[in-house]
Design a protein around this motif. Sequence first.
Motif, PDB file in Angstrom:
ATOM      1  N   ALA B  22      37.486  -7.044  51.090  1.00 21.99           N
ATOM      2  CA  ALA B  22      36.877  -5.735  50.876  1.00 21.99           C
ATOM      3  C   ALA B  22      36.522  -5.116  52.226  1.00 21.99           C
ATOM      4  O   ALA B  22      36.068  -5.807  53.137  1.00 21.99           O
ATOM      5  N   PRO B  23      36.753  -3.811  52.370  1.00 22.07           N
ATOM      6  CA  PRO B  23      36.468  -3.177  53.663  1.00 22.07           C
ATOM      7  C   PRO B  23      34.970  -3.152  53.983  1.00 22.07           C
ATOM      8  O   PRO B  23      34.126  -3.059  53.086  1.00 22.07           O
ATOM      9  N   ARG B  24      34.674  -3.272  55.270  1.00 17.38           N
ATOM     10  CA  ARG B  24      33.293  -3.140  55.757  1.00 17.38           C
ATOM     11  C   ARG B  24      33.234  -1.961  56.717  1.00 17.38           C
ATOM     12  O   ARG B  24      34.262  -1.567  57.286  1.00 17.38           O
ATOM     13  N   GLU B  25      32.039  -1.464  56.910  1.00 19.03           N
ATOM     14  CA  GLU B  25      31.911  -0.308  57.801  1.00 19.03           C
ATOM     15  C   GLU B  25      32.502  -0.575  59.179  1.00 19.03           C
ATOM     16  O   GLU B  25      33.144   0.283  59.774  1.00 19.03           O
ATOM     17  N   ASP B  26      32.282  -1.803  59.684  1.00 18.02           N
ATOM     18  CA  ASP B  26      32.738  -2.047  61.057  1.00 18.02           C
ATOM     19  C   ASP B  26      34.235  -2.350  61.144  1.00 18.02           C
ATOM     20  O   ASP B  26      34.727  -2.694  62.220  1.00 18.02           O
ATOM     21  N   ASP B  27      34.945  -2.223  60.037  1.00 18.77           N
ATOM     22  CA  ASP B  27      36.413  -2.240  60.131  1.00 18.77           C
ATOM     23  C   ASP B  27      36.934  -0.908  60.658  1.00 18.77           C
ATOM     24  O   ASP B  27      38.101  -0.779  61.018  1.00 18.77           O
ATOM     25  N   MET B  28      36.041   0.086  60.629  1.00 19.89           N
ATOM     26  CA  MET B  28      36.397   1.421  61.121  1.00 19.89           C
ATOM     27  C   MET B  28      35.469   1.769  62.274  1.00 19.89           C
ATOM     28  O   MET B  28      34.392   1.212  62.406  1.00 19.89           O
ATOM     29  N   GLU B  29      35.889   2.716  63.066  1.00 18.09           N
ATOM     30  CA  GLU B  29      35.094   3.065  64.236  1.00 18.09           C
ATOM     31  C   GLU B  29      35.247   4.560  64.498  1.00 18.09           C
ATOM     32  O   GLU B  29      36.360   5.101  64.419  1.00 18.09           O
ATOM     33  N   LEU B  30      34.141   5.198  64.814  1.00 14.96           N
ATOM     34  CA  LEU B  30      34.208   6.607  65.211  1.00 14.96           C
ATOM     35  C   LEU B  30      34.463   6.652  66.705  1.00 14.96           C
ATOM     36  O   LEU B  30      33.673   6.113  67.492  1.00 14.96           O
ATOM     37  N   VAL B  31      35.568   7.251  67.122  1.00 14.13           N
ATOM     38  CA  VAL B  31      35.875   7.311  68.559  1.00 14.13           C
ATOM     39  C   VAL B  31      36.003   8.773  68.985  1.00 14.13           C
ATOM     40  O   VAL B  31      36.316   9.653  68.176  1.00 14.13           O
ATOM     41  N   ASP B  32      35.771   8.990  70.250  1.00 15.43           N
ATOM     42  CA  ASP B  32      35.919  10.328  70.810  1.00 15.43           C
ATOM     43  C   ASP B  32      37.372  10.499  71.215  1.00 15.43           C
ATOM     44  O   ASP B  32      37.858   9.811  72.111  1.00 15.43           O
ATOM     45  N   GLY B  33      38.046  11.388  70.546  1.00 19.86           N
ATOM     46  CA  GLY B  33      39.468  11.594  70.834  1.00 19.86           C
ATOM     47  C   GLY B  33      39.710  12.591  71.949  1.00 19.86           C
ATOM     48  O   GLY B  33      40.843  13.038  72.130  1.00 19.86           O
ATOM     49  N   GLY B  34      38.656  12.962  72.658  1.00 19.57           N
ATOM     50  CA  GLY B  34      38.831  13.895  73.774  1.00 19.57           C
ATOM     51  C   GLY B  34      38.976  15.319  73.287  1.00 19.57           C
ATOM     52  O   GLY B  34      38.731  15.638  72.127  1.00 19.57           O
ATOM     53  N   ALA B  35      39.400  16.167  74.200  1.00 18.87           N
ATOM     54  CA  ALA B  35      39.517  17.582  73.880  1.00 18.87           C
ATOM     55  C   ALA B  35      40.895  17.850  73.282  1.00 18.87           C
ATOM     56  O   ALA B  35      41.889  17.233  73.663  1.00 18.87           O
ATOM     57  N   VAL B  36      40.916  18.754  72.307  1.00 18.87           N
ATOM     58  CA  VAL B  36      42.187  19.141  71.711  1.00 18.87           C
ATOM     59  C   VAL B  36      42.323  20.660  71.856  1.00 18.87           C
ATOM     60  O   VAL B  36      41.358  21.397  71.649  1.00 18.87           O
ATOM     61  N   ALA B  37      43.529  21.066  72.266  1.00 15.34           N
ATOM     62  CA  ALA B  37      43.779  22.504  72.372  1.00 15.34           C
ATOM     63  C   ALA B  37      43.963  23.049  70.964  1.00 15.34           C
ATOM     64  O   ALA B  37      44.680  22.459  70.155  1.00 15.34           O
ATOM     65  N   LEU B  38      43.315  24.171  70.681  1.00 17.27           N
ATOM     66  CA  LEU B  38      43.308  24.674  69.306  1.00 17.27           C
ATOM     67  C   LEU B  38      44.545  25.522  69.028  1.00 17.27           C
ATOM     68  O   LEU B  38      44.450  26.681  68.583  1.00 17.27           O
ATOM     69  N   ARG B  39      45.692  24.942  69.307  1.00 17.89           N
ATOM     70  CA  ARG B  39      46.940  25.583  68.889  1.00 17.89           C
ATOM     71  C   ARG B  39      48.014  24.516  68.736  1.00 17.89           C
ATOM     72  O   ARG B  39      47.891  23.415  69.290  1.00 17.89           O
ATOM     73  N   VAL B  40      49.047  24.877  67.973  1.00 26.22           N
ATOM     74  CA  VAL B  40      50.163  23.950  67.804  1.00 26.22           C
ATOM     75  C   VAL B  40      50.867  23.815  69.145  1.00 26.22           C
ATOM     76  O   VAL B  40      51.255  24.827  69.733  1.00 26.22           O
ATOM     77  N   PRO B  41      50.983  22.593  69.665  1.00 22.80           N
ATOM     78  CA  PRO B  41      51.620  22.429  70.980  1.00 22.80           C
ATOM     79  C   PRO B  41      53.112  22.760  70.910  1.00 22.80           C
ATOM     80  O   PRO B  41      53.734  22.644  69.854  1.00 22.80           O
ATOM     81  N   GLY B  42      53.672  23.191  72.020  1.00 24.66           N
ATOM     82  CA  GLY B  42      55.119  23.403  72.089  1.00 24.66           C
ATOM     83  C   GLY B  42      55.841  22.077  71.927  1.00 24.66           C
ATOM     84  O   GLY B  42      55.269  21.007  72.172  1.00 24.66           O
ATOM     85  N   GLY B  43      57.063  22.146  71.476  1.00 24.83           N
ATOM     86  CA  GLY B  43      57.855  20.912  71.348  1.00 24.83           C
ATOM     87  C   GLY B  43      57.315  19.957  70.305  1.00 24.83           C
ATOM     88  O   GLY B  43      57.406  18.743  70.449  1.00 24.83           O
ATOM     89  N   ALA B  44      56.745  20.512  69.249  1.00 32.48           N
ATOM     90  CA  ALA B  44      56.240  19.647  68.172  1.00 32.48           C
ATOM     91  C   ALA B  44      57.382  19.134  67.305  1.00 32.48           C
ATOM     92  O   ALA B  44      57.139  18.404  66.347  1.00 32.48           O
ATOM     93  N   GLY B  45      58.600  19.502  67.611  1.00 25.99           N
ATOM     94  CA  GLY B  45      59.754  18.987  66.859  1.00 25.99           C
ATOM     95  C   GLY B  45      59.879  19.617  65.498  1.00 25.99           C
ATOM     96  O   GLY B  45      60.215  18.933  64.538  1.00 25.99           O
ATOM     97  N   GLY B  46      59.582  20.883  65.399  1.00 26.29           N
ATOM     98  CA  GLY B  46      59.665  21.551  64.100  1.00 26.29           C
ATOM     99  C   GLY B  46      58.365  22.277  63.821  1.00 26.29           C
ATOM    100  O   GLY B  46      57.378  22.088  64.538  1.00 26.29           O
ATOM    101  N   PRO B  47      58.365  23.086  62.788  1.00 19.46           N
ATOM    102  CA  PRO B  47      57.143  23.827  62.445  1.00 19.46           C
ATOM    103  C   PRO B  47      55.987  22.868  62.160  1.00 19.46           C
ATOM    104  O   PRO B  47      56.190  21.813  61.566  1.00 19.46           O
ATOM    105  N   ALA B  48      54.814  23.231  62.603  1.00 22.62           N
ATOM    106  CA  ALA B  48      53.627  22.391  62.398  1.00 22.62           C
ATOM    107  C   ALA B  48      52.419  23.283  62.175  1.00 22.62           C
ATOM    108  O   ALA B  48      52.456  24.494  62.426  1.00 22.62           O
ATOM    109  N   VAL B  49      51.381  22.666  61.686  1.00 18.63           N
ATOM    110  CA  VAL B  49      50.151  23.399  61.397  1.00 18.63           C
ATOM    111  C   VAL B  49      48.980  22.619  61.977  1.00 18.63           C
ATOM    112  O   VAL B  49      48.868  21.410  61.763  1.00 18.63           O
ATOM    113  N   LEU B  50      48.132  23.309  62.730  1.00 15.46           N
ATOM    114  CA  LEU B  50      46.903  22.679  63.217  1.00 15.46           C
ATOM    115  C   LEU B  50      45.774  23.045  62.268  1.00 15.46           C
ATOM    116  O   LEU B  50      45.526  24.232  62.002  1.00 15.46           O
TER     117      LEU B  50
END
Lengths: 349, 349
Positions: B22-50
């Motif tokens: 059974a899963p426990r809370e510490d099987d998961m972790e909240l991590v800081d993923g850094g800064a993300v640009a608030l737009r679909v990046p170029g070269g996403a390999g096809g249409p994408a949605v942020l």
Amino acid sequence: MEKEAAVARNRKVVLRGYIDRAPREDDMELVDGGAVALRVPGGAGGPAVLVKNLYLSCDPYMRGRMRDFQGSYIPPFKPGSPLEGFGVGKVIDSTHPGFSAGDFVSGMTGWEDYSLITKPEQLRKIQQSDIPLSYHLGLLGMPGFTAYVGFYEICSPKKGEFVFVSAASGAVGQIVGQLAKLHGCYVVGSAGTNQKVELLKEKLGFDAAFNYKEEPDLTAALKRYFPEGIDIYFENVGGPMLDAVLLNMRIHGRIAVCGMVSQHGVTAPSGIHNLFSLISKRIEMKGFIQSDYLHLFPRFVDDITKHYRDGKIVYVEDMSVGLESGPAAFVGLFSGKNVGKQVVRVSQD
Amino acid sequence: MEKEAAVARNRKVVLRGYIDRAPREDDMELVDGGAVALRVPGGAGGPAVLVKNLYLSCDPYMRGRMRDFQGSYIPPFKPGSPLEGFGVGKVIDSTHPGFSAGDFVSGMTGWEDYSLITKPEQLRKIQQSDIPLSYHLGLLGMPGFTAYVGFYEICSPKKGEFVFVSAASGAVGQIVGQLAKLHGCYVVGSAGTNQKVELLKEKLGFDAAFNYKEEPDLTAALKRYFPEGIDIYFENVGGPMLDAVLLNMRIHGRIAVCGMVSQHGVTAPSGIHNLFSLISKRIEMKGFIQSDYLHLFPRFVDDITKHYRDGKIVYVEDMSVGLESGPAAFVGLFSGKNVGKQVVRVSQD
């Protein structure tokens, strides 16, 4: 003055008492039922038929009637009374207009030399033909009909599908396998001796077969025989085999639940652990009883008779001789002693 | 020169490693993923949605994706990457013609503040209405559709039939029960606290409900609530409840196997012992997955929306606030901590 009816000695195989484990020979007893007049007695309370029993059928479901449990689809046997089961007999006397002395019939009868059938409407008259009389307890009887209904109505088979049959050389399994082959399926059977495995491959036309007792890992064995998985499982045994099958089913597979013979005699049957596969593989698992489908019986007889006459289907019987051999023959079902459909021959005419 | 996109901090809930319990809370972790640009990046390999994630769904099936097992209908999560699940979000940027900034959408997303959806064709655009956005994860989402498909397509319900629902106050069960009532069935639910039992009876309109944890004998409890037996069992839990139900089914009963949440976390799940009932009662037991029935989704949305607007159906949610609350909310599913559909609110706009 009315002519005195002939009499004959009537032996009976009676249940000694209820049990809650696998049946043993001494749970039954051969008793002398005294002399029986060979005619339907007066005041039978309606038309009746006196039958001389020729062949009796040994079927696993009968074990359920040895328990003191009223909640099933069929009531328990009465201790001290003869067992009941499917049989083939010859009519000695009849007060029912549908039957005459000399007719051969099949239906529910007693484990005794002579039975008075007080519900003759449940009997079927057998048209004598090239088909052995005893086959009306197997190929053309309840086991054959169970195979027919289970395969066509419950399994929804498609040509080319992968079919697995357990207890495959048994009364039902051997027919399921042959019907599946005729339908264009790939068919593998399991059985409990190498002799039965040979029978499946050599005589019954299965594509492959294996001895489950020689497989330490049933899941791996099935993976070997069905590298692409199983579409249809005709379930005759329950227990660990069912668990192994669940792990090897294909998506949208179907399981026809016909019998769980390995579990009949077990007080604490082994649990089934892999039912989560029902969800991930979207499996349909369905229990059935042939008697819900009796409207299909005439079509079944026609189809199977034709297959038999065309040489497209064969049937393997294990014939035990003499009413006194009945208890051992019945008990043998639960250890897989029988090779093919177990029948008891009470008399040849 | 192109205008610089705004950036935001992106937090993620990642799986630390595969588990087989059974899963426990510490099987998961909240991590800081850094800064993300608030737009679909170029070269996403096809249409994408942020997408900015607003609500995330906690569903029991996700536990299966925490195991290192490739054989399921859905691949496992990747350790170190955010969990995935159903979510409702707001489109921030899109290179797919079907979506524009400001749209609300539902579909598979990540457990993080912002997700780049590279298969936007799997997203559904939400028409804003009087229906709360989070309901698209429950009443109008996968759980609601599971209830709808399972009840109508798998259970073949008839008016007046006796319906039992386990985990009845959960995301799926509460809808099954209400649909069954609307269909004219008699409906009983089980749950694991008295609070939930009250909810079933007072708010969700079940005819009766009981706390399975207060019943020493589930078979007897079901006998009490269904003296005539159960026609339809909507199976959400597995284990001993399924065994007790099998003994209480009526002839030709149907079992829709939707989830076995009590068994998800157990290494050696308790076996099921009463499958012989499948035969004696001719029961059909069928596993299903809602995604096999997507052609019915539009009809489902129409039907349920109408019922909701007519006041004929209600929905109970358990809302946990903040992405950081996600692991505890998810783990709580397996001990029945949630009351109603468990949702995590990441952001309100």
